[in-house]
Write a protein that holds these residues in place. Structure first.
Motif, mmCIF file in Angstrom:
data_model
loop_
_atom_site.group_PDB
_atom_site.id
_atom_site.type_symbol
_atom_site.label_atom_id
_atom_site.label_comp_id
_atom_site.label_asym_id
_atom_site.label_seq_id
_atom_site.Cartn_x
_atom_site.Cartn_y
_atom_site.Cartn_z
ATOM 1 N N TRP A 14 0.847 -1.173 0.000
ATOM 2 C CA TRP A 14 0.000 0.000 0.000
ATOM 3 C C TRP A 14 0.892 1.235 0.000
ATOM 4 C CZ3 TRP A 14 -4.553 -0.564 -1.589
ATOM 5 C CH2 TRP A 14 -5.389 -1.612 -1.176
ATOM 6 N N ALA A 15 0.499 2.283 -0.746
ATOM 7 C CA ALA A 15 1.286 3.507 -0.808
ATOM 8 C C ALA A 15 0.362 4.708 -0.779
ATOM 9 C CB ALA A 15 2.157 3.530 -2.064
ATOM 10 N N GLN A 16 0.886 5.843 -0.288
ATOM 11 C CA GLN A 16 0.089 7.054 -0.137
ATOM 12 C C GLN A 16 0.965 8.260 -0.473
ATOM 13 O OE1 GLN A 16 -1.379 7.801 3.839
ATOM 14 N NE2 GLN A 16 -3.177 8.891 3.093
ATOM 15 N N ILE A 17 0.373 9.241 -1.174
ATOM 16 C CA ILE A 17 1.052 10.493 -1.492
ATOM 17 C C ILE A 17 0.324 11.607 -0.751
ATOM 18 C CG2 ILE A 17 1.661 12.100 -3.334
ATOM 19 C CD1 ILE A 17 1.771 9.724 -5.225
ATOM 20 N N LYS A 18 1.058 12.355 0.033
ATOM 21 C CA LYS A 18 0.442 13.415 0.848
ATOM 22 C C LYS A 18 -0.204 14.451 -0.068
ATOM 23 C CE LYS A 18 2.290 14.541 4.746
ATOM 24 N NZ LYS A 18 3.158 15.102 5.816
ATOM 25 N N GLY A 19 -1.443 14.797 0.281
ATOM 26 C CA GLY A 19 -2.174 15.784 -0.490
ATOM 27 C C GLY A 19 -3.043 15.185 -1.572
ATOM 28 N N ARG A 20 -2.968 13.859 -1.788
ATOM 29 C CA ARG A 20 -3.803 13.193 -2.786
ATOM 30 C C ARG A 20 -4.707 12.184 -2.086
ATOM 31 N NH1 ARG A 20 0.241 11.956 -7.924
ATOM 32 N NH2 ARG A 20 1.215 14.050 -8.006
ATOM 33 N N THR A 21 -5.943 12.088 -2.560
ATOM 34 C CA THR A 21 -6.928 11.208 -1.902
ATOM 35 C C THR A 21 -6.847 9.773 -2.402
ATOM 36 O OG1 THR A 21 -8.580 11.816 -3.563
ATOM 37 C CG2 THR A 21 -8.504 13.134 -1.530
ATOM 38 N N GLY A 22 -6.244 9.547 -3.546
ATOM 39 C CA GLY A 22 -6.208 8.201 -4.109
ATOM 40 C C GLY A 22 -5.293 7.260 -3.333
ATOM 41 N N ARG A 23 -5.556 5.967 -3.489
ATOM 42 C CA ARG A 23 -4.717 4.935 -2.898
ATOM 43 C C ARG A 23 -3.906 4.271 -4.011
ATOM 44 N NH1 ARG A 23 -8.805 2.017 1.482
ATOM 45 N NH2 ARG A 23 -9.421 3.937 2.560
ATOM 46 N N TYR A 24 -2.681 3.889 -3.673
ATOM 47 C CA TYR A 24 -1.752 3.406 -4.684
ATOM 48 C C TYR A 24 -1.146 2.070 -4.264
ATOM 49 C CZ TYR A 24 -1.906 8.225 -6.418
ATOM 50 O OH TYR A 24 -2.309 9.426 -6.903
ATOM 51 N N TYR A 25 -0.633 1.373 -5.279
ATOM 52 C CA TYR A 25 0.187 0.196 -5.055
ATOM 53 C C TYR A 25 1.633 0.542 -5.457
ATOM 54 C CZ TYR A 25 -3.660 -3.129 -4.435
ATOM 55 O OH TYR A 25 -4.740 -3.822 -3.960
ATOM 56 N N ALA A 26 2.569 0.307 -4.540
ATOM 57 C CA ALA A 26 3.990 0.397 -4.864
ATOM 58 C C ALA A 26 4.520 -1.037 -5.022
ATOM 59 C CB ALA A 26 4.762 1.127 -3.768
ATOM 60 N N LYS A 27 5.162 -1.315 -6.150
ATOM 61 C CA LYS A 27 5.597 -2.672 -6.443
ATOM 62 C C LYS A 27 7.121 -2.723 -6.551
ATOM 63 C CE LYS A 27 1.409 -3.753 -9.109
ATOM 64 N NZ LYS A 27 0.893 -4.212 -10.417
ATOM 65 N N ARG A 28 7.696 -3.808 -6.019
ATOM 66 C CA ARG A 28 9.140 -4.029 -6.150
ATOM 67 C C ARG A 28 9.412 -5.513 -6.311
ATOM 68 N NH1 ARG A 28 11.499 -6.633 -2.098
ATOM 69 N NH2 ARG A 28 10.861 -6.427 0.076
ATOM 70 N N PRO A 29 10.543 -5.890 -6.928
ATOM 71 C CA PRO A 29 10.882 -7.323 -7.076
ATOM 72 C C PRO A 29 11.125 -7.985 -5.720
ATOM 73 C CG PRO A 29 12.185 -5.962 -8.581
ATOM 74 C CD PRO A 29 11.506 -5.027 -7.622
ATOM 75 N N PHE A 30 10.980 -9.332 -5.689
ATOM 76 C CA PHE A 30 11.288 -10.061 -4.461
ATOM 77 C C PHE A 30 12.719 -9.768 -3.999
ATOM 78 C CE2 PHE A 30 8.119 -13.539 -5.933
ATOM 79 C CZ PHE A 30 7.076 -12.799 -5.392
ATOM 80 N N CYS A 31 13.639 -9.699 -4.937
ATOM 81 C CA CYS A 31 15.033 -9.394 -4.602
ATOM 82 C C CYS A 31 15.176 -7.880 -4.517
ATOM 83 C CB CYS A 31 15.970 -9.967 -5.661
ATOM 84 S SG CYS A 31 17.699 -9.624 -5.344
ATOM 85 N N GLU A 32 15.270 -7.361 -3.316
ATOM 86 C CA GLU A 32 15.250 -5.911 -3.116
ATOM 87 C C GLU A 32 16.469 -5.233 -3.727
ATOM 88 O OE1 GLU A 32 14.091 -2.764 0.450
ATOM 89 O OE2 GLU A 32 14.572 -4.834 0.932
ATOM 90 N N ASP A 33 17.565 -5.947 -3.909
ATOM 91 C CA ASP A 33 18.752 -5.337 -4.518
ATOM 92 C C ASP A 33 18.462 -4.822 -5.923
ATOM 93 O OD1 ASP A 33 20.247 -5.795 -2.282
ATOM 94 O OD2 ASP A 33 21.155 -7.652 -3.011
ATOM 95 N N ARG A 34 17.493 -5.414 -6.597
ATOM 96 C CA ARG A 34 17.169 -4.984 -7.958
ATOM 97 C C ARG A 34 16.501 -3.617 -7.986
ATOM 98 N NH1 ARG A 34 14.380 -9.134 -11.699
ATOM 99 N NH2 ARG A 34 15.471 -7.870 -13.218
ATOM 100 N N CYS A 35 16.008 -3.137 -6.812
ATOM 101 C CA CYS A 35 15.422 -1.802 -6.744
ATOM 102 C C CYS A 35 16.478 -0.719 -6.910
ATOM 103 C CB CYS A 35 14.686 -1.614 -5.412
ATOM 104 S SG CYS A 35 13.241 -2.679 -5.221
ATOM 105 N N LEU A 36 17.749 -1.066 -6.820
ATOM 106 C CA LEU A 36 18.823 -0.083 -6.993
ATOM 107 C C LEU A 36 19.158 0.128 -8.473
ATOM 108 C CD1 LEU A 36 21.187 -1.310 -4.127
ATOM 109 C CD2 LEU A 36 19.482 0.508 -4.030
ATOM 110 N N ASP A 37 18.490 -0.594 -9.353
ATOM 111 C CA ASP A 37 18.766 -0.518 -10.790
ATOM 112 C C ASP A 37 17.467 -0.199 -11.536
ATOM 113 O OD1 ASP A 37 19.670 -0.725 -13.339
ATOM 114 O OD2 ASP A 37 20.241 -2.837 -13.237
#
Length: 476
Positions: free
Chosen positions: A299-322
């Protein structure tokens, strides 16, 4: 320590028509879970009969990792095929100096490979020698048996010659012949029994090999089940308090950049370039609320916006650096969005819309950290088509018509597939997300042939839909 910066391996004897890139991407994530800083690129090579994969590793320990993966993959069974894996090349950033003498790591690796090759050849020679010794022993036994037969025949002939000189020589000749025939039958039966015993041993050996393969498959299935259970154990499906002041099970608010992209030029050959960039206050759930086959969703949230979001990342978190770990999915979504606009301007049934994904760029110390972000879709989630056999529903809808439209509209260069999302009758549209493509090779940094399918069979996969009829008569 390995000084290799790039190492290539080749995996062969793969059955055509399967999504080997996705399969081996997941296997490599599993095998490299204990190593850090390892990256790879998977390239699919098609031949008329089989498929081959080339995997290029990079990183400080890529030589060690490549050697381990080759040893694990070589001989692994997929269906009735046995994988063949081998290292095919390496590249070193510089030649290290030890004392006053330069040591070329490639020469060390080549020496190790030559030593291993000699050991393997020696073992093969020893096995071949043992086999030849066994064959020689069996031939010696047969020769001895033949010699015994010949000696007995010679003896019989001598006895016959003696008996011929006697009064009852005819009777004795008959007896000797009968005795010889009986001996020949006995020897023939003995040889047949030995042959049957050998065939039985071979059958038992093959049976044990099959049982071992079955046990290995069961073990792999149990490992995959355990991995899935471990991933599911990390999920937190409880509802969060979405008020900006709530902190329970939320990460702290932090400054992030929302980056959107566009394709500069041709769908397939064009490059991804930044379209917009916006600074926001961002936070996400501490634990993932859902997962797919390769990613967690938070679950993800942006301050000042009413919508709800999904933040997605790979199982291997190291790949988020690329950032390149996300560019394939971005390109496929942008292509699907653009084609849906062309489709909607021509279709009379329900419209096709896709949520537009963006990239959240966070700061983790001195490194950039990336995740994909998309708004949540409200409604009953459905899987309308897959990326292998075409449609999953029996009825023809705007979704299946859109798949066929993308293939015809791009002159058979690509097809949008694997469509999933929500059917929104109130807006007379389908809201979809996370599409896949069958296409020519995409110009991507991470996986040049990601989601490439068999373009010759795409018309069959969509049920041979008549384009004009589907677009003008489908009502939802």
């Amino acid at each position: 320590m390995s000084f290799l910066s790039h190492v290539s391996i080749r995996i062969g004897n793969l059955e055509k028509g399967k999504t080997w890139v996705c399969i081996f991407d997941q296997l490599l994530m599993k095998f490299t879970a204990t190593f850090s800083g390892i990256h790879w690129k998977i390239i699919l090579h098609e031949t008329p009969k089989v498929s081959e994969l080339e995997v290029i590793f990079s990183g400080a320990q890529c030589g060690l990792v490549a050697g381990i993966i080759v040893s694990k993959l070589n001989g692994m069974k997929f269906g009735d095929r046995e994988l063949k894996a081998a290292m095919v090349g390496s590249e070193t950033p510089e030649t290290p100096v030890i004392g006053k003498r330069k040591i070329d790591p490639r020469s060390v690796v080549q020496a190790d490979l030559e030593r291993l090759r000699r050991e393997v050849l020696a073992k093969r020679s020893a096995v071949e020698a043992k086999r030849k010794i066994r064959e020689a022993q069996e031939e010696l036994k047969e020769l001895r048996m033949k010699k015994e037969i010949l000696l007995e025949e010679q003896k019989a002939r001598e006895e016959i010659e003696v008996l011929k000189k006697q009064k009852n020589r005819e009777r004795l000749i008959i007896e000797v012949k009968l005795k010889a025939e009986a001996e020949v039958r006995r020897l023939a039966e003995a040889l047949e029994r030995k042959k049957m015993e050998k065939e039985e041993k071979d059958y038992i050996k093959r049976l044990k090999e099959k049982e071992a393969e079955l046990a290995e498959l069961k073990r792999l299935a149990e490992d995959m089940k355990a991995e899935n259970e471990a991933l599911d154990a990390k999920l937190d499906k409880r509802e969060l308090d979405w008020s900006p002041s709530a902190t329970d099970r939320w990460t702290p608010w932090e400054t992030a950049k929302l980056v959107s992209f566009r394709i500069d030029g041709d769908y397939i050959k064009g490059k991804l370039v930044v379209n917009t960039e916006e600074s926001v206050q961002f936070r996400m759930g501490q634990m993932p609320t859902d997962r797919g086959s390769i990613r967690f969703a938070f679950w993800a949230q942006i301050k000042g916006r009413t919508g709800r979001y999904y933040a997605k990342r790979p199982f291997c978190e190291d790949r988020c650096l690329d950032l390149s770990a996300f560019t394939d999915d971005l390109r496929m979504s942008l292509i699907a969005i653009d084609l849906s606009k062309s489709f909607n301007s021509r279709a009379t049934g329900k419209k096709i819309t896709f949520v537009e994904p963006t990239i959240v760029k966070l700061n983790r110390g001195d490194k950039d950290y990336y995740m994909s972000l998309e708004p949540r879709i409200d409604g009953a989630w459905e899987k309308f088509t897959n990326n292998t056999t075409g449609e999953s529903a029996k009825q023809k809808t705007s979704v299946t018509a859109f798949c066929h439209f993308t293939w015809a509209f791009t002159k058979k260069r690509l097809m949008v597939c694997d469509l999933q999302g929500v059917k929104d009758d109130s807006r007379n549209q389908y809201t979809l997300t996370d599409p896949a493509l069958h296409s020519e090779p995409l110009a991507t940094e991470q996986s040049p042939e990601a989601n490439v399918g068999d373009l010759d069979n795409l018309e069959t996969n969509t049920g041979n839909i008549t384009l004009g009829l589907t677009l003008t008569t489908e009502a939802g």
